[in-house]
Design a protein around this motif. Structure first.
Motif, PDB file in Angstrom:
ATOM      1  N   ALA A   4       0.836  -1.205   0.000  1.00 34.52           N
ATOM      2  CA  ALA A   4       0.000   0.000   0.000  1.00 34.52           C
ATOM      3  C   ALA A   4       0.872   1.257   0.000  1.00 34.52           C
ATOM      4  O   ALA A   4       0.552   2.251  -0.673  1.00 34.52           O
ATOM      5  CB  ALA A   4      -0.929  -0.005   1.204  1.00 34.52           C
ATOM      6  N   TYR A   5       1.961   1.235   0.765  1.00 32.61           N
ATOM      7  CA  TYR A   5       2.925   2.344   0.761  1.00 32.61           C
ATOM      8  C   TYR A   5       3.503   2.549  -0.638  1.00 32.61           C
ATOM      9  O   TYR A   5       3.605   3.683  -1.128  1.00 32.61           O
ATOM     10  CB  TYR A   5       4.036   2.052   1.765  1.00 32.61           C
ATOM     11  N   ALA A   6       3.855   1.445  -1.304  1.00 34.34           N
ATOM     12  CA  ALA A   6       4.419   1.538  -2.652  1.00 34.34           C
ATOM     13  C   ALA A   6       3.428   2.197  -3.608  1.00 34.34           C
ATOM     14  O   ALA A   6       3.802   3.066  -4.415  1.00 34.34           O
ATOM     15  CB  ALA A   6       4.809   0.150  -3.154  1.00 34.34           C
ATOM     16  N   SER A  59       4.958   7.499   3.874  1.00 36.55           N
ATOM     17  CA  SER A  59       5.305   6.800   5.109  1.00 36.55           C
ATOM     18  C   SER A  59       4.263   7.031   6.201  1.00 36.55           C
ATOM     19  O   SER A  59       4.003   6.152   7.016  1.00 36.55           O
ATOM     20  CB  SER A  59       6.687   7.245   5.608  1.00 36.55           C
ATOM     21  N   ALA A  60       3.675   8.232   6.220  1.00 38.88           N
ATOM     22  CA  ALA A  60       2.586   8.491   7.161  1.00 38.88           C
ATOM     23  C   ALA A  60       1.414   7.562   6.875  1.00 38.88           C
ATOM     24  O   ALA A  60       0.788   7.014   7.786  1.00 38.88           O
ATOM     25  CB  ALA A  60       2.144   9.955   7.072  1.00 38.88           C
ATOM     26  N   THR A  61       1.117   7.370   5.598  1.00 34.04           N
ATOM     27  CA  THR A  61       0.072   6.426   5.200  1.00 34.04           C
ATOM     28  C   THR A  61       0.446   5.004   5.595  1.00 34.04           C
ATOM     29  O   THR A  61      -0.385   4.239   6.102  1.00 34.04           O
ATOM     30  CB  THR A  61      -0.155   6.510   3.670  1.00 34.04           C
ATOM     31  N   PHE A  62       1.702   4.633   5.361  1.00 36.73           N
ATOM     32  CA  PHE A  62       2.218   3.312   5.702  1.00 36.73           C
ATOM     33  C   PHE A  62       2.012   3.031   7.193  1.00 36.73           C
ATOM     34  O   PHE A  62       1.432   2.001   7.585  1.00 36.73           O
ATOM     35  CB  PHE A  62       3.705   3.279   5.341  1.00 36.73           C
ATOM     36  N   GLY A  63       2.490   3.950   8.046  1.00 37.82           N
ATOM     37  CA  GLY A  63       2.364   3.759   9.485  1.00 37.82           C
ATOM     38  C   GLY A  63       0.924   3.676   9.944  1.00 37.82           C
ATOM     39  O   GLY A  63       0.595   2.920  10.863  1.00 37.82           O
ATOM     40  N   GLU A  73      -7.551   6.338   6.937  1.00 37.79           N
ATOM     41  CA  GLU A  73      -7.370   7.541   6.107  1.00 37.79           C
ATOM     42  C   GLU A  73      -7.250   8.778   6.979  1.00 37.79           C
ATOM     43  O   GLU A  73      -6.363   9.618   6.790  1.00 37.79           O
ATOM     44  CB  GLU A  73      -8.544   7.700   5.135  1.00 37.79           C
ATOM     45  N   GLU A  74      -8.164   8.888   7.931  1.00 36.06           N
ATOM     46  CA  GLU A  74      -8.140  10.027   8.853  1.00 36.06           C
ATOM     47  C   GLU A  74      -6.868  10.010   9.691  1.00 36.06           C
ATOM     48  O   GLU A  74      -6.256  11.057   9.948  1.00 36.06           O
ATOM     49  CB  GLU A  74      -9.379   9.966   9.759  1.00 36.06           C
ATOM     50  N   LEU A  75      -6.453   8.831  10.116  1.00 34.30           N
ATOM     51  CA  LEU A  75      -5.246   8.702  10.925  1.00 34.30           C
ATOM     52  C   LEU A  75      -4.011   9.156  10.148  1.00 34.30           C
ATOM     53  O   LEU A  75      -3.173   9.896  10.670  1.00 34.30           O
ATOM     54  CB  LEU A  75      -5.086   7.244  11.370  1.00 34.30           C
ATOM     55  N   ALA A  76      -3.906   8.719   8.895  1.00 37.44           N
ATOM     56  CA  ALA A  76      -2.773   9.120   8.057  1.00 37.44           C
ATOM     57  C   ALA A  76      -2.710  10.633   7.906  1.00 37.44           C
ATOM     58  O   ALA A  76      -1.632  11.237   7.934  1.00 37.44           O
ATOM     59  CB  ALA A  76      -2.876   8.449   6.694  1.00 37.44           C
ATOM     60  N   GLU A  77      -3.880  11.256   7.757  1.00 36.78           N
ATOM     61  CA  GLU A  77      -3.907  12.707   7.601  1.00 36.78           C
ATOM     62  C   GLU A  77      -3.458  13.415   8.880  1.00 36.78           C
ATOM     63  O   GLU A  77      -2.758  14.436   8.825  1.00 36.78           O
ATOM     64  CB  GLU A  77      -5.313  13.161   7.198  1.00 36.78           C
ATOM     65  N   ILE A  78      -3.832  12.880  10.037  1.00 37.93           N
ATOM     66  CA  ILE A  78      -3.392  13.475  11.307  1.00 37.93           C
ATOM     67  C   ILE A  78      -1.883  13.333  11.459  1.00 37.93           C
ATOM     68  O   ILE A  78      -1.196  14.285  11.851  1.00 37.93           O
ATOM     69  CB  ILE A  78      -4.131  12.829  12.496  1.00 37.93           C
TER      70      ILE A  78
END
Length: 385
Positions: free
Chosen positions: A49-51, A275-279, A364-369
């Motif tokens: 997903a990160y890729a 990477s924020a999305t990955f985490g 999705e919301e978490l990645a944005e935060i």
């Protein structure tokens, strides 16, 4: 929902950042990414997903080739990234205590979550934000540790809370006395001793046979291990709520420093955004998986218990006192002279993140935060150079 399905919504929510991040270089580049997770696992799926996210954010300028459990194992990850065997990868800091003492100090503080007002489902999510913010913005010694290993930290991940997975009921101080408990780290080993148990150091992959043969009475693990390591077949009782804490000592996407320096500033921002999305995805999926296993436990004839009051009280007392022990240990054994100050500096950051993720309801919301509150504030014209 599968991470790759979630990714489509994440990309829609974040693709506008491509314009903000600026242009990319003319030549496309493929970055190798190594992880010790096997194919079709939470770890490897989130890496894919990160890729996808990085390819979308960079307009195809950057792509990632993921190598699950093939190029580098967990024990090989740090030196392998350092020496350029992989451009980037997943690093478990606890595997390398002498290389990352300041970083491991912060990773060992996760039981502080038990003293804060955080739901178990959001504990790991808070720790990812706090760990990332601290390493990016408040720990120059940590940045120097990574540089000494020819690496750049670009984001964290965390497990679901740890609990006792046992082959008998263990809920009180009387129950736990003398019991053999697999510990997943030094803080949990000290907890086991403090409450009257006997810590046993074995890998989680060996816990199945140890529980089955009676070598262990309990494994201190996340409930997701009931599925991943088939512990549901040898566990009869689960006690949630103790010892608590999460496994938060991970560099979800550590970069080889020379590779990082070879990227443009726009590309470095794109890596951080992805990477924020990955985490967010990997940590969210661990929480979902852990909750699912607890819910399914009764159907597998596994009883789920709450800890007795005396065990819970002794556990909280231990956590407060253990902060002093951690400071002393890192000062005397690892030469971290400011260990006590680092712990005090980290605590309010963790409490802040507990509040920031409290109402989060999707990755999705978490990645944005994560992006808004800390990843986007990294100065890519200086960081890691």
């Amino acid at each position: 929902m599968a991470p790759r399905a979630l990714l489509q919504r994440i990309v829609i929510a974040t693709v506008f950042m491509v314009g903000v991040l600026g242009g990319t270089s003319a030549s496309a580049r493929t970055i190798s990414y190594a992880t010790g997770y096997p194919p079709n696992s939470i770890g490897s799926d989130s890496a894919l997903a990160y890729a996808d996210a990085l390819k979308e954010l960079s307009g195809g300028d950057l792509s990632v080739k993921v190598f699950p459990m093939s190029l580098l194992s967990f024990s090989e990850a740090s030196p392998g990234i350092r020496d350029g065997m992989a451009d980037s990868g997943f690093v478990l800091f606890s595997y390398f205590p002498s290389e990352f003492p300041n970083t491991n100090l912060i990773a060992e503080l996760t039981m502080l979550l038990e003293l804060d007002d955080v739901a178990p489902s959001h504990a790991g999510l808070a720790y990812v934000g706090a760990m990332s913010e601290y390493l990016f913005h408040h720990c120059p010694e940590c940045v120097e540790e990574f540089a000494a290993q020819n690496q750049v930290f670009t984001g964290a991940s965390a497990s679901a809370p740890y609990m006792m997975l046992c082959n008998k009921e263990v809920t009180s101080l009387a129950d736990i006395k003398g019991k053999r408990l697999r510990s997943a780290g030094p803080q949990w080993a000290r907890w086991a001793q403090a409450v009257g148990g006997t810590p046993v150091t074995i890998s989680v992959s060996d816990a199945y046979e140890a529980l089955n043969q009676g070598v262990l009475d309990c494994s201190i693990s996340s409930s997701v291990d009931l599925d991943i390591f088939r512990l549901s077949e040898v566990v009869s009782d689960v006690t949630a709520g103790v010892p608590g804490g999460v496994f938060g000592g991970t560099g979800v996407n550590n970069f080889n420093r020379k590779v990082w320096q070879g990227l443009s500033e726009a590309q470095r921002e794109q890596v951080l955004r992805a990477s924020a999305t990955f985490g967010a995805i990997i940590s969210w999926d661990y929480q979902v998986g852990a909750a699912r296993e607890l819910e399914a436990a009764p159907k597998q004839e596994i009883k789920v218990h709450e800890p007795a009051g005396d065990l819970q009280q002794e556990s909280h007392r231990f956590i407060v006192e253990d902060m002093k022990t951690i400071a002393r240990n890192y000062q005397s054994r690892s030469g971290v002279d400011n260990a006590e100050q680092s712990i005090k500096a980290f605590q309010p950051i963790l409490s802040k993140w507990v509040k920031l993720v409290k109402e989060v309801s999707n990755p999705e919301e978490l990645a944005e935060i994560y992006w808004r509150e800390t990843y986007s504030k990294v100065d890519v014209s200086e960081y890691g150079l």
